[in-house]
Design an enzyme around this catalytic site. Structure first.
Site, PDB file in Angstrom:
ATOM      1  N   SER A   1       0.852  -1.188   0.000  1.00 57.20           N
ATOM      2  CA  SER A   1       0.000   0.000   0.000  1.00 57.20           C
ATOM      3  C   SER A   1       0.896   1.250   0.000  1.00 57.20           C
ATOM      4  CB  SER A   1      -0.951  -0.045   1.198  1.00 57.20           C
ATOM      5  OG  SER A   1      -2.002   0.871   1.040  1.00 57.20           O
TER       6      SER A   1
ATOM      7  N   ASP B   1      -9.692  -3.438  -5.717  1.00 56.32           N
ATOM      8  CA  ASP B   1      -9.117  -2.649  -4.622  1.00 56.32           C
ATOM      9  C   ASP B   1      -9.591  -1.199  -4.718  1.00 56.32           C
ATOM     10  OD1 ASP B   1      -7.546  -1.361  -2.747  1.00 56.32           O
ATOM     11  OD2 ASP B   1      -5.683  -2.328  -3.354  1.00 56.32           O
TER      12      ASP B   1
ATOM     13  N   HIS C   1      -7.929  -4.929  -1.676  1.00 54.53           N
ATOM     14  CA  HIS C   1      -6.721  -4.429  -1.034  1.00 54.53           C
ATOM     15  C   HIS C   1      -6.034  -5.482  -0.168  1.00 54.53           C
ATOM     16  CE1 HIS C   1      -4.182  -1.010  -0.166  1.00 54.53           C
ATOM     17  NE2 HIS C   1      -4.263  -1.236   1.121  1.00 54.53           N
TER      18      HIS C   1
END
Length: 704
Positions: free
Chosen positions: A550, A636, A671
């Site tokens: 991320s 995501d 995600h």
């Protein structure tokens, strides 16, 4: 060559279709903007909506990755087996008392998804309230959202996501009959809070851009279309949440971005309650609210309390002028969380990257701390469900010590261990060493490092190293016990966590010194940690595999550009690498809320220049790059699928040597990657096998 490319298909090519972004008198070319689907909102809700040309490109990327990593298949299976062997398949949480019942989350042997269960508080037959394995059948992806029992324990509100987009469908289950009521709430972000009589429920609804933006009140037995709007946030840069105080007297509409917050109270006894403001938002003033008696207990950075303090305020008039210090601000001692009880107040705080729990008797003002002696460890505060309780639950682990769950009586100070994490395949803490080291950044800052290696490792520079980093949003990386890295450590790796600026390991100032125009400090800190580990003999240049996900994936992209020769390989999970283009698109779910973290390049030329100077995608250059594995998820909503896809395309187009550069796109997840505790291990094993191959040990150590 650590990867065998001979005989493999050529890497996919993203045809250059140049788009020019003009802002502040500057033009920035983007050759791969076409990979962002124009109907991206529809794709989040239904992956089948992805345009055919983009789907074909992603499938070609996956096929190329599969071809290059095919020789690692046996190693990956071995790694999955090792990691699965460290998981107790019938694992269970410690029962949590709540009224007449004790609630527990457990797994069945071989099950991928949790079971939500309860028993009578004093013992008796278990009832399975939700069976995750059964509910997941027929879905490629499944994850529970919030699960909340009504105050009378007759109903259970529960959410699930079957796309990976974090947009939940909420149902209400009649627990006597074991069946869901007709009620169905869609596009829910979470924030489930029951009214006191169990006849209504608050929830947070997503807007058309997938942002949590509104709080609604649902009356059980009615249609979602009839739900009352309780609060709507007008600022697209603010996220909305809804939580209950531990007293269960109030719901709190909690609003905020990354540096400012605001809270409104909802009387849970009133089915028609209007939200009541605690204190109006002030730029860079944050606060969170709990409740006890006639007072609110508030954690805040107001009045210059950079590392936060605790104040009280009357429930009847809680505005700023009524706030009174309860626990004063102490620079360098950051208060992370607090929980109010009928008699006690517990807080979790951290000083110089070491956490502790402090208990305060609210009747006498006396305080005492719960501390541990290891150099590096992790603590979690688990307050429980019962406000009148004197029992505090906390979790403890270190990089060598499996997680322990303790019940602590705040009145008698008695500790009872309720659970120690089992490692079925065996774990000997004495076979490992954990250390806390420090690296010196170019500007003199001391950067903490948490380190794990086998006790018999030779500290002579020959060991490979997996170096993990994050460094954003004030999130601290804990020195907790993690079983998955042991597969690398047992193969001779040093496992290290770089506690770089942008986190809060050393207080709020540590965070501020790694954001916006100072973001480059995060990257320099990580490089300094890598160099310090080399100098100390733990590893060597070209023997380090860097890993981050991320915003930590942005860190990976930045250090790949800045110091490519330092690393043997880079694993970038859902990497936020297209920073400038994302921050220039105000329609994306996270863009307006992210401006306080990175800056707003739409309005600010200085922010535009700062982001342009480090954004990994814009700074890919003609140079040698190490092997890189980028991993993404099609649905995501946080780091959209096109970010790693564009980055990989640009790397291949510009690099002069090195690689390979691989993209693994999970076409049915978001995600967090694959759902299911064992399916997820396959993605972890992919990253670890890549790391072993990058240092030239993939094939040689398959049977280790």
């Amino acid at each position: 060559m650590p990867f065998r490319t001979q005989g493999a298909p050529p890497p996919p090519r993203s045809l250059a279709r140049t788009t020019i972004v003009s802002r502040h008198g500057r033009e920035v070319a983007d050759d791969h903007a076409w990979l962002k689907a124009e109907n991206w909102r529809a794709v989040l809700d239904d992956p089948a909506a992805l345009p055919r040309e983009i789907r074909a490109h992603l499938e070609a990327e996956n096929a190329y990755t599969d071809a290059l990593i095919a020789p690692l298949a046996d190693l990956r299976r071995t790694l999955v087996g090792e990691m699965r062997g460290r998981i107790k398949e019938s694992d269970s949480s410690v029962p949590e008392p709540d009224g007449p019942y004790a609630y527990v989350t457990r797994f069945r042997e071989g099950g991928e998804h949790p079971l939500v269960c309860r028993t009578p508080r004093e013992g008796g037959e278990e009832a399975i309230l939700l069976d995750g394995d059964a509910l997941a059948q027929g879905h490629g992806y499944f994850a529970f959202g919030d699960v909340e029992a009504s105050p009378d324990h007759a109903r259970l509100a529960w959410g699930c996501d079957t796309e990976g987009s974090e947009s939940y469908v909420v149902r209400v289950r009649d627990l006597a009959r074991g069946e869901d009521l007709p009620d169905r709430l869609e596009r829910v972000a979470g924030g489930l809070v029951w009214g006191a009589d169990g006849s209504f429920l608050y929830y947070v609804e997503r807007d058309e851009n997938h942002r949590p933006a509104r709080v609604r009140r649902h009356v059980i037995g009615t249609a979602q279309a009839d739900d009352a709007l309780v609060y709507a946030e007008a600022d697209a840069g603010w996220f909305v949440d809804c939580v209950a105080t531990r007293s269960k007297a109030y719901g709190v509409v909690a609003l905020g971005d990354h540096e400012t917050s605001e809270a409104w109270l909802l009387d849970l006894a009133d089915p028609l309650a209007e939200p009541r403001l605690v204190a109006p938002r002030e730029r860079e003033v944050r606060y969170s609210v709990d409740h006890r008696g006639e007072e609110l207990v508030i954690l805040t950075n107001a009045d210059g309390a950079e590392d936060f303090k605790l104040v009280t305020a009357p429930v009847a008039s809680p505005r700023r002028e009524a706030w009174r210090d309860l626990v004063a601000h102490r620079p360098g001692v950051m208060i992370l969380a607090h929980a109010a009880y009928a008699r006690f107040l517990a807080r979790l705080e951290r000083e110089d990257a070491r956490p502790r729990i402090v208990v305060r008797d609210l009747e006498t003002g006396e305080e005492h701390a719960i501390d541990f002696a290891e150099e590096a460890y992790s603590l979690s505060l688990q307050p429980g469900r019962e406000f009148a309780d004197t029992r505090l639950r906390f979790g403890y682990s270190s990089m060598t010590t499996p997680t322990e769950t303790w019940d602590y009586d705040m009145a008698t100070r008695e500790r009872v261990m309720r659970k120690r994490q089992e490692v079925p395949s065996g774990h000997d803490p004495s076979a490992y060493v954990t250390r806390r080291l420090f690296a010196t950044a170019p500007d003199g800052a001391r950067v903490p490092i948490s380190l794990l290696h086998r006790a018999d490792l030779a500290i002579d520079g020959s060991a490979p190293c997996l170096l993990y980093g994050y460094g954003s949003y004030g999130i601290a990386m804990s020195a907790a016990f993690r079983t998955n890295p042991l597969s690398l450590v047992d193969r001779g790796f040093v496992y290290a966590i770089a506690h770089v600026r942008g986190g809060t390991e050393k207080g709020w100032a540590w965070y501020k010194d790694g954001k916006r125009e100072k973001k480059v400090n995060t990257f320099k800190d990580f490089i300094a940690v890598a160099e310090a580990l080399c100098e100390a003999g733990y590893t060597a240049r070209g023997r380090i595999v860097a890993q981050g996900g991320s915003a930590g994936g942005m860190l990976m992209g930045a250090v790949a550009n800045m110091a490519p020769d330092l690393f043997a390989g880079i694993v970038a999970e859902v990497p936020f690498v297209d920073v400038l283009n994302t921050m220039l698109d105000a329609d994306l779910p996270l863009t307006p809320p992210e401006w306080p973290e990175w800056g707003n390049p739409i309005e600010s030329e200085a922010a535009f220049d700062a982001i342009l100077s480090y954004s990994p995608y814009e700074n890919v250059r003609a140079q040698h790059y190490p092997p890189i594995l980028a991993m993404g998820g099609l649905t995501d909503p946080r780091v959209t699928y096109w970010e790693p896809t564009k980055w990989v395309a640009r790397l291949r187009a510009r690099m002069t040597g090195g690689g390979p550069v691989l993209l693994h796109m999970n076409m049915g997840a978001g995600h967090g990657g694959a759902s299911g505790r064992f399916k997820h291990l396959e993605e972890v094993a992919l990253g670890q096998a890549f790391a072993l191959a990058a240092i030239g040990e993939g094939a040689a150590r398959e049977g280790a």
